[in-house]
Design a protein around this motif. Structure first.
Motif, short mmCIF file in Angstrom:
data_model
loop_
_atom_site.label_atom_id
_atom_site.label_comp_id
_atom_site.label_asym_id
_atom_site.label_seq_id
_atom_site.Cartn_x
_atom_site.Cartn_y
_atom_site.Cartn_z
N GLN A 114 -76.48 20.75 12.80
CA GLN A 114 -77.70 20.78 12.00
C GLN A 114 -77.39 20.85 10.51
OE1 GLN A 114 -79.95 19.49 14.00
NE2 GLN A 114 -81.43 20.82 13.05
N ARG A 115 -76.53 21.78 10.14
CA ARG A 115 -76.13 21.93 8.73
C ARG A 115 -74.63 22.12 8.71
NH1 ARG A 115 -78.64 26.37 5.36
NH2 ARG A 115 -78.73 24.94 3.63
N GLU A 116 -73.94 21.22 8.04
CA GLU A 116 -72.49 21.33 7.93
C GLU A 116 -72.12 21.59 6.46
OE1 GLU A 116 -68.47 18.68 8.68
OE2 GLU A 116 -70.42 17.86 9.23
N LEU A 117 -71.50 22.74 6.21
CA LEU A 117 -71.06 23.08 4.86
C LEU A 117 -69.95 22.12 4.45
CD1 LEU A 117 -71.21 25.06 2.44
CD2 LEU A 117 -69.43 26.39 3.58
N ILE A 118 -70.18 21.42 3.33
CA ILE A 118 -69.16 20.48 2.88
C ILE A 118 -68.52 20.87 1.56
CG2 ILE A 118 -70.04 18.51 4.18
CD1 ILE A 118 -71.36 17.55 1.62
N HIS B 195 -74.40 19.08 4.48
CA HIS B 195 -74.84 17.78 4.95
C HIS B 195 -75.62 18.02 6.23
CE1 HIS B 195 -74.59 13.70 6.70
NE2 HIS B 195 -74.82 13.39 5.44
N THR B 196 -76.82 17.45 6.32
CA THR B 196 -77.68 17.60 7.48
C THR B 196 -78.02 16.20 8.01
OG1 THR B 196 -79.82 17.42 6.36
CG2 THR B 196 -78.75 19.59 6.32
N PRO B 197 -78.63 16.11 9.17
CA PRO B 197 -79.04 14.79 9.66
C PRO B 197 -80.01 14.08 8.70
CG PRO B 197 -79.07 16.37 11.45
CD PRO B 197 -78.81 17.15 10.20
N GLU C 159 -78.48 19.26 1.40
CA GLU C 159 -79.22 20.45 0.99
C GLU C 159 -78.28 21.34 0.18
OE1 GLU C 159 -80.67 22.41 4.49
OE2 GLU C 159 -82.16 20.84 4.89
N VAL C 160 -78.84 22.02 -0.81
CA VAL C 160 -78.05 22.92 -1.64
C VAL C 160 -78.71 24.29 -1.64
CG1 VAL C 160 -77.03 23.30 -3.92
CG2 VAL C 160 -77.43 20.96 -3.12
N ASP C 161 -77.99 25.30 -1.14
CA ASP C 161 -78.47 26.68 -1.20
C ASP C 161 -78.09 27.27 -2.55
OD1 ASP C 161 -79.45 26.55 1.36
OD2 ASP C 161 -77.91 27.83 2.25
N LEU C 162 -79.07 27.79 -3.27
CA LEU C 162 -78.85 28.45 -4.55
C LEU C 162 -78.83 29.95 -4.29
CD1 LEU C 162 -81.27 26.30 -6.72
CD2 LEU C 162 -78.88 25.85 -6.11
N ILE C 163 -77.69 30.57 -4.54
CA ILE C 163 -77.44 31.95 -4.14
C ILE C 163 -77.13 32.80 -5.38
CG2 ILE C 163 -75.93 33.43 -2.75
CD1 ILE C 163 -75.32 30.76 -1.14
N GLU C 164 -77.70 33.99 -5.40
CA GLU C 164 -77.37 34.95 -6.46
C GLU C 164 -77.26 36.33 -5.82
OE1 GLU C 164 -78.49 35.74 -11.08
OE2 GLU C 164 -80.09 35.06 -9.77
N ASN C 165 -76.20 37.04 -6.16
CA ASN C 165 -75.93 38.36 -5.57
C ASN C 165 -76.00 38.32 -4.04
OD1 ASN C 165 -75.61 39.63 -8.12
ND2 ASN C 165 -77.83 39.69 -8.34
N LYS C 166 -75.40 37.29 -3.48
CA LYS C 166 -75.28 37.10 -2.02
C LYS C 166 -76.61 36.87 -1.31
CE LYS C 166 -70.98 39.69 -1.80
NZ LYS C 166 -70.24 40.76 -1.18
N LYS C 167 -77.68 36.53 -2.06
CA LYS C 167 -78.98 36.26 -1.48
C LYS C 167 -79.39 34.82 -1.78
CE LYS C 167 -83.77 37.73 -1.50
NZ LYS C 167 -84.80 38.50 -2.19
N VAL C 168 -79.76 34.08 -0.73
CA VAL C 168 -80.23 32.71 -0.93
C VAL C 168 -81.63 32.77 -1.54
CG1 VAL C 168 -80.83 30.52 0.17
CG2 VAL C 168 -78.87 31.83 1.01
N LEU C 169 -81.75 32.26 -2.77
CA LEU C 169 -83.03 32.29 -3.47
C LEU C 169 -83.85 31.04 -3.18
CD1 LEU C 169 -81.90 33.66 -6.94
CD2 LEU C 169 -82.75 34.93 -4.98
#
Length: 64
Positions: free
Chosen positions: A3-7, A21-23, A27-37
């Motif tokens: 489903q979601r492969e970290l590249i 990379h997804t089907p 997608e880009v996770d924007l993270i601050e202080n270990k929390k996905v914002l």
């Protein structure tokens, strides 16, 4: 394909961006202080666009 492969990821101090990379595309996770914002969807774009999102987050251009 998974489903979601970290590249790739980029990190600086308290900020991090994980690029997946997804089907559907990237997608880009924007993270601050270990929390996905936020997860930015770049389905219609290339890996380079996803990398630009990540760099813009780390450098402070993207503000949440």
């Amino acid at each position: 394909m998974k489903q979601r492969e970290l590249i790739s990821h980029i990190q600086d101090k308290d900020k991090k961006a994980n690029i997946f990379h997804t089907p559907q595309g990237y997608e880009v996770d924007l993270i601050e202080n270990k929390k996905v914002l936020e997860t930015r969807k770049a389905y219609a774009y290339s890996i380079h666009y996803a990398e630009d999102i990540a760099h813009n987050w780390i450098s402070g251009i993207i503000k949440l």
